[in-house]
Scaffold this motif. Structure first.
Motif, PDB file in Angstrom:
ATOM      1  N   UNK A   3       0.949  -1.156  -0.003  1.00  0.00           N
ATOM      2  CA  UNK A   3       0.078  -0.064   0.009  1.00  0.00           C
ATOM      3  C   UNK A   3       1.065   1.102  -0.083  1.00  0.00           C
ATOM      4  N   UNK A   4       0.615   2.261  -0.781  1.00  0.00           N
ATOM      5  CA  UNK A   4       1.364   3.449  -0.869  1.00  0.00           C
ATOM      6  C   UNK A   4       1.158   4.359  -0.133  1.00  0.00           C
ATOM      7  N   UNK A   5       1.617   4.103   1.178  1.00  0.00           N
ATOM      8  CA  UNK A   5       1.204   5.183   2.169  1.00  0.00           C
ATOM      9  C   UNK A   5       1.895   6.457   2.394  1.00  0.00           C
ATOM     10  N   UNK A   6       1.536   7.514   3.145  1.00  0.00           N
ATOM     11  CA  UNK A   6       2.572   8.502   3.361  1.00  0.00           C
ATOM     12  C   UNK A   6       3.862   8.108   3.994  1.00  0.00           C
ATOM     13  N   UNK A   7       3.900   7.104   4.798  1.00  0.00           N
ATOM     14  CA  UNK A   7       5.323   6.909   5.313  1.00  0.00           C
ATOM     15  C   UNK A   7       5.843   6.045   4.403  1.00  0.00           C
ATOM     16  N   UNK A   8       5.475   5.429   3.565  1.00  0.00           N
ATOM     17  CA  UNK A   8       6.094   4.797   2.311  1.00  0.00           C
ATOM     18  C   UNK A   8       6.674   5.532   1.182  1.00  0.00           C
ATOM     19  N   UNK A   9       5.706   6.612   1.041  1.00  0.00           N
ATOM     20  CA  UNK A   9       6.109   7.560   0.098  1.00  0.00           C
ATOM     21  C   UNK A   9       7.448   8.382   0.294  1.00  0.00           C
ATOM     22  N   UNK A  10       7.481   8.705   1.705  1.00  0.00           N
ATOM     23  CA  UNK A  10       8.527   9.391   2.336  1.00  0.00           C
ATOM     24  C   UNK A  10       9.864   8.718   2.389  1.00  0.00           C
ATOM     25  N   UNK A  11       9.780   7.391   2.274  1.00  0.00           N
ATOM     26  CA  UNK A  11      11.033   6.396   2.133  1.00  0.00           C
ATOM     27  C   UNK A  11      11.533   6.010   0.781  1.00  0.00           C
ATOM     28  N   UNK A  12      10.547   6.133  -0.121  1.00  0.00           N
ATOM     29  CA  UNK A  12      10.669   5.581  -1.473  1.00  0.00           C
ATOM     30  C   UNK A  12      10.511   6.997  -2.533  1.00  0.00           C
ATOM     31  N   UNK A  13      11.609   7.777  -2.675  1.00  0.00           N
ATOM     32  CA  UNK A  13      11.555   8.873  -3.373  1.00  0.00           C
ATOM     33  C   UNK A  13      11.650   8.741  -4.884  1.00  0.00           C
ATOM     34  N   UNK A  14      12.141   7.491  -5.193  1.00  0.00           N
ATOM     35  CA  UNK A  14      12.554   7.168  -6.439  1.00  0.00           C
ATOM     36  C   UNK A  14      11.475   6.270  -7.212  1.00  0.00           C
ATOM     37  N   UNK A  15      10.475   6.103  -6.736  1.00  0.00           N
ATOM     38  CA  UNK A  15       9.474   5.221  -7.087  1.00  0.00           C
ATOM     39  C   UNK A  15       8.854   5.833  -8.517  1.00  0.00           C
ATOM     40  N   UNK A  16       8.762   5.149  -9.745  1.00  0.00           N
ATOM     41  CA  UNK A  16       8.237   5.888 -10.843  1.00  0.00           C
ATOM     42  C   UNK A  16       6.531   5.984 -10.790  1.00  0.00           C
ATOM     43  N   UNK A  17       6.196   7.099 -11.225  1.00  0.00           N
ATOM     44  CA  UNK A  17       4.724   7.290 -11.106  1.00  0.00           C
ATOM     45  C   UNK A  17       4.116   7.853 -12.205  1.00  0.00           C
ATOM     46  N   UNK A  18       2.742   7.228 -12.578  1.00  0.00           N
ATOM     47  CA  UNK A  18       2.177   7.454 -13.830  1.00  0.00           C
ATOM     48  C   UNK A  18       1.630   9.065 -13.946  1.00  0.00           C
ATOM     49  N   UNK A  19       2.342  10.074 -13.532  1.00  0.00           N
ATOM     50  CA  UNK A  19       2.007  11.523 -13.714  1.00  0.00           C
ATOM     51  C   UNK A  19       1.616  11.775 -15.093  1.00  0.00           C
ATOM     52  N   UNK A  20       2.160  11.574 -16.039  1.00  0.00           N
ATOM     53  CA  UNK A  20       1.981  11.911 -17.418  1.00  0.00           C
ATOM     54  C   UNK A  20       0.434  11.273 -17.866  1.00  0.00           C
TER      55      UNK A  20
END
Length: 751
Positions: A3-20
């Motif tokens: 689960x992409x939690x706030x805590x996990x997001x803080x610890x994984x800055x380089x995860x690719x995301x589908x923003x485009x």
């Protein structure tokens, strides 16, 4: 899957995301990271993507829309202005009226029935969220060429959707437009307007205030329909190579909405609500962020409490879903039980999903894990602002130089050609009888409809004891706006203003739906900027503030944009609806007067379109002071019983106005062409600031004295008489012949 939690997001800055893929630009995505000080979670990315979309954030248009506030005329009637779900105006006797027009263009092309139906549902909830009972709807529509095969797919579906949803809600459809032009072939315009009525003290706003107050989601369950729907769909140009830009269109249930309306009005009546917001574009992302942003604190939401139709939905999908018939209310703890009781009585699902906090963050949790932690204003009100480049297109001069002058386009000469032209105009799909459409709408349900299609404006009685009422008209002419977007927008306002005044109502306020092509095209942005400037300037002169509205961009297929189409709605008030003025000639012997000046103005005209498929030159000139004067004369004449019928002159000119007034009343007219006047120009010019009226002989002197004293040109051009339109010395056409031509077009096209 983690689960992409706030805590996990803080610890994984380089995860690719589908923003485009979600419609964000790279700089927008980087700005989100800067705001949060980390990468966003998937749920946060979903929220920002829909709320920063063109449809929700107005990122390309708000630099121009601010003129509506900066140039707004002083108005004692304005109670709630731009920025809320809908504007609210004071109409007297303690009543307030709220009204707004919005678009559901792209969804209605993808799935005509549901796209149009949920357009009605969404605008009705906007009105409901202000604290008002919805009392009427209207539908300005634009389609491609009338004889194009795809029009037979889109138009019947759209009309059935509007009628099906509105009729089930028990709301009369009192007006609108149906216009055809090839430029709308891949992008029909389905604009929807709703009017609501309340007492002043019943106005509600979209804000979440009071720490400890509960957030209650009520209405339909949340499903997978419309995920990213209108918020993304209305923010991109259609391109057949990109099926991902066509997400699911929302599915409506009007019976659920009817229960929701009655339930909401009952909780309003018991004063159980602190703030309220409907769920439309961007769904829960919009409702939670806007309520928190406009309130005095933060908000905590337990997303797993949201009632679902599909248990497999992820947090991102729940936040993006645009499932219909849902509302979000802020309720004090001591009133929650009563709120839930009323919802149960109306068989409306209601769930406490969170509470207002004394912080400054919007926090959303999924089964105890935090998936959103954002400053709500950055989502709802501090999205990107684009200064899109704009420039007058190179082709504009050439287009305006191509005027439909007598030496360039053949004009009818002689009575036979004039008669043939009149019949051709009256039978053209844009001018023909629209009964095929309007007969599918219930125009008289609730028993308070005073005027409806094809009248100049719809009119509703809002107080049965005093006969206080309001009139509403919508107008827009994309052909005029293509020739000159500044003037075209002013002409749209002037026509709607004139239509309201023609019924005897005093124009008070404006709502608009601005339909344009891609903002990434500098020529389109120039059109948009000019239309906004023209509308703001005209509202200032006419004293009618813009109370709110909608912008619909990316209305184009590939590189081909629609004509710039600003649709303008004007609302007016009438003290006594029994004194309204209809358009029909009813009494033989009454005198026909033409008010205003007629000049050789045929650029963008119906005649040029029908006879020559021509678009060029300049649109008719606008004289806003003349429009004000004409309106004052029409209102005074209606109030004082000086006229029995009135009809504005616009598309098709005097010829079309005569056809409509004669056919509606079943009375003919003898018309005299003044000496030295070109009968063609008299009949088919589209000069603005004009109307025809029928005047009882006993009132002629009083009426002409009033016009003379005020300086309004008023020419007696004929008399109501017989069963023909007899343009003396030129031609005669029977009402039977006219009726056949006028009414046969739609059945032949669509049956």
């Amino acid at each position: 899957m983690t689960l992409d939690t706030v805590e996990y997001a803080s610890q994984s800055p380089d995860v690719e995301q589908p923003w485009a893929e979600l419609g964000l630009k790279q700089d927008e995505y980087e700005r989100i990271r800067t705001i949060l000080g980390r990468r966003p979670t998937g749920a946060e990315l979903a929220m920002y993507s829909v709320m920063w979309s063109e449809h929700c954030s107005y990122k390309s248009s708000k630099v121009h829309l601010k003129q509506f506030g900066e140039k707004a005329p002083a108005s004692d009637a304005m109670l709630v202005g731009i920025g809320e779900n809908a504007g609210v105006v004071d109409v007297g006797q303690g009543y307030a009226v709220t009204f707004k027009v919005e678009s559901h263009n792209h969804p209605s092309y993808v799935e005509p029935y549901q796209g149009a139906a949920t357009g009605i549902g969404g605008i009705v909830r906007d009105i409901l969220a202000m604290g008002a009972r919805p009392v009427a709807v209207m539908d300005p529509l634009r389609f491609g060429a009338a004889d194009h095969p795809d029009t037979k797919r889109v138009l019947p579906g759209v009309v059935a959707g509007i009628g099906g949803y509105g009729n089930c809600l028990g709301l009369p459809n009192i007006g609108g437009e149906v216009v055809f032009d090839p430029c709308y072939q891949g992008n029909p315009l389905v604009n929807a307007l709703c009017v609501g009525v309340m007492k002043h003290e019943d106005i509600h706003l979209a804000k979440a205030s009071g720490a400890g107050n509960k957030v209650i989601l009520y209405g339909a369950r949340t499903g997978g329909d419309g995920i990213g729907g209108v918020s993304v769909l209305a923010s991109e140009t259609f391109d057949d190579s990109k099926p991902t830009k066509r997400p699911a269109v929302q599915v409506g249930d009007p019976f659920q909405e009817k229960l929701l309306i009655e339930c909401t009005l009952e909780v309003f009546a018991e004063k159980l609500v602190v703030g309220i917001q409907d769920l439309g574009g961007a769904g829960l992302s919009c409702a939670t962020s806007e309520l928190a942003s406009a309130g005095s604190g933060g908000m905590r939401v337990e997303l797993d409490r949201v009632p679902l139709r599909d248990a497999t939905l992820s947090p991102e999908e729940i936040l993006m879903s645009e499932s219909q018939e849902r509302m979000c209310a802020i309720v004090e703890p001591g009133k929650v039980d009563r709120f839930l009781e009323i919802c149960e009585k109306w068989d409306v699902i209601a769930t406490v999903i969170g509470e207002v906090t004394d912080g400054e963050r919007l926090e959303i949790f999924w089964h105890g894990e935090q998936v959103v932690d954002v400053p709500p204003r950055t989502v709802a009100h501090e999205g990107p602002t684009y200064q899109r480049p704009y420039a007058r297109p190179d082709w504009q001069d050439e287009l305006q130089a191509d005027a439909p002058t007598a030496d360039r386009l053949k004009r009818p000469a002689g009575g036979d050609e004039l008669k043939a032209t009149l019949l051709a105009v009256a039978s053209h799909p844009n001018q023909a009888d629209k009964s095929w459409v309007t007969s599918q709408y219930d125009r008289y349900v609730l028993g308070n409809t005073v005027l409806a299609q094809p009248e100049d404006a719809g009119m509703i009685r809002i107080d049965e004891e005093t006969n206080l009422g309001v009139a509403v008209a919508t107008d827009g002419n994309g052909r005029y706006a293509k020739l000159d977007p500044y003037t075209g927008a002013q002409l749209a306002l002037a026509e709607a203003y004139r239509n309201v005044a023609a019924t005897g109502a005093k124009p008070l306020a404006v709502t608009d739906c601005l339909n344009f092509g891609s903002p990434e095209d500098p020529a389109v942005m120039w059109q948009f900027a000019e239309a906004c400037r023209g509308l703001a300037d005209a509202c200032q002169v006419l004293g009618t503030p813009v109370t709110g509205g909608n912008v619909s961009l990316y209305n184009q297929t590939g590189e081909v944009a629609i004509h710039p189409t600003p649709v303008v709605g004007v609302l007016g008030v009438i003290d006594d609806v029994t004194r309204r003025t209809p358009m029909a000639f009813r009494e033989e012997g009454q005198l026909v007067y033409l008010l205003g000046d007629t000049e050789d103005e045929l650029g963008g005209s119906t005649w040029a379109q029908v006879a020559h498929d021509h678009l060029g030159g300049l649109p008719p000139k606008v004289d806003l002071e003349r429009e004000r004067l004409l309106a004052e004369i029409l209102i005074a004449a209606s109030r004082d019983g000086m006229i029995d019928a009135a009809h504005d002159l616009s598309d098709g000119g005097l010829a079309q106005a005569l056809v409509e007034s004669c056919l509606k009343g079943g009375q003919g007219a003898r018309i005299v062409v003044p000496q030295g006047t070109d009968p063609f120009v008299l009949l088919f010019s589209e000069s603005a600031g004009r109307a025809i009226v029928s005047v009882p002989r006993s009132e002629e002197l009083r009426f002409t004295d009033m016009c003379g004293a005020r300086g309004l040109p008023a020419a007696r051009i004929g008399v109501v008489d017989g069963d023909t339109i007899d343009v003396q010395g030129h031609f005669t056409v029977t009402l039977d012949e006219l009726r056949t031509a006028h009414s046969a077009t739609f059945p032949a096209l669509l049956v």
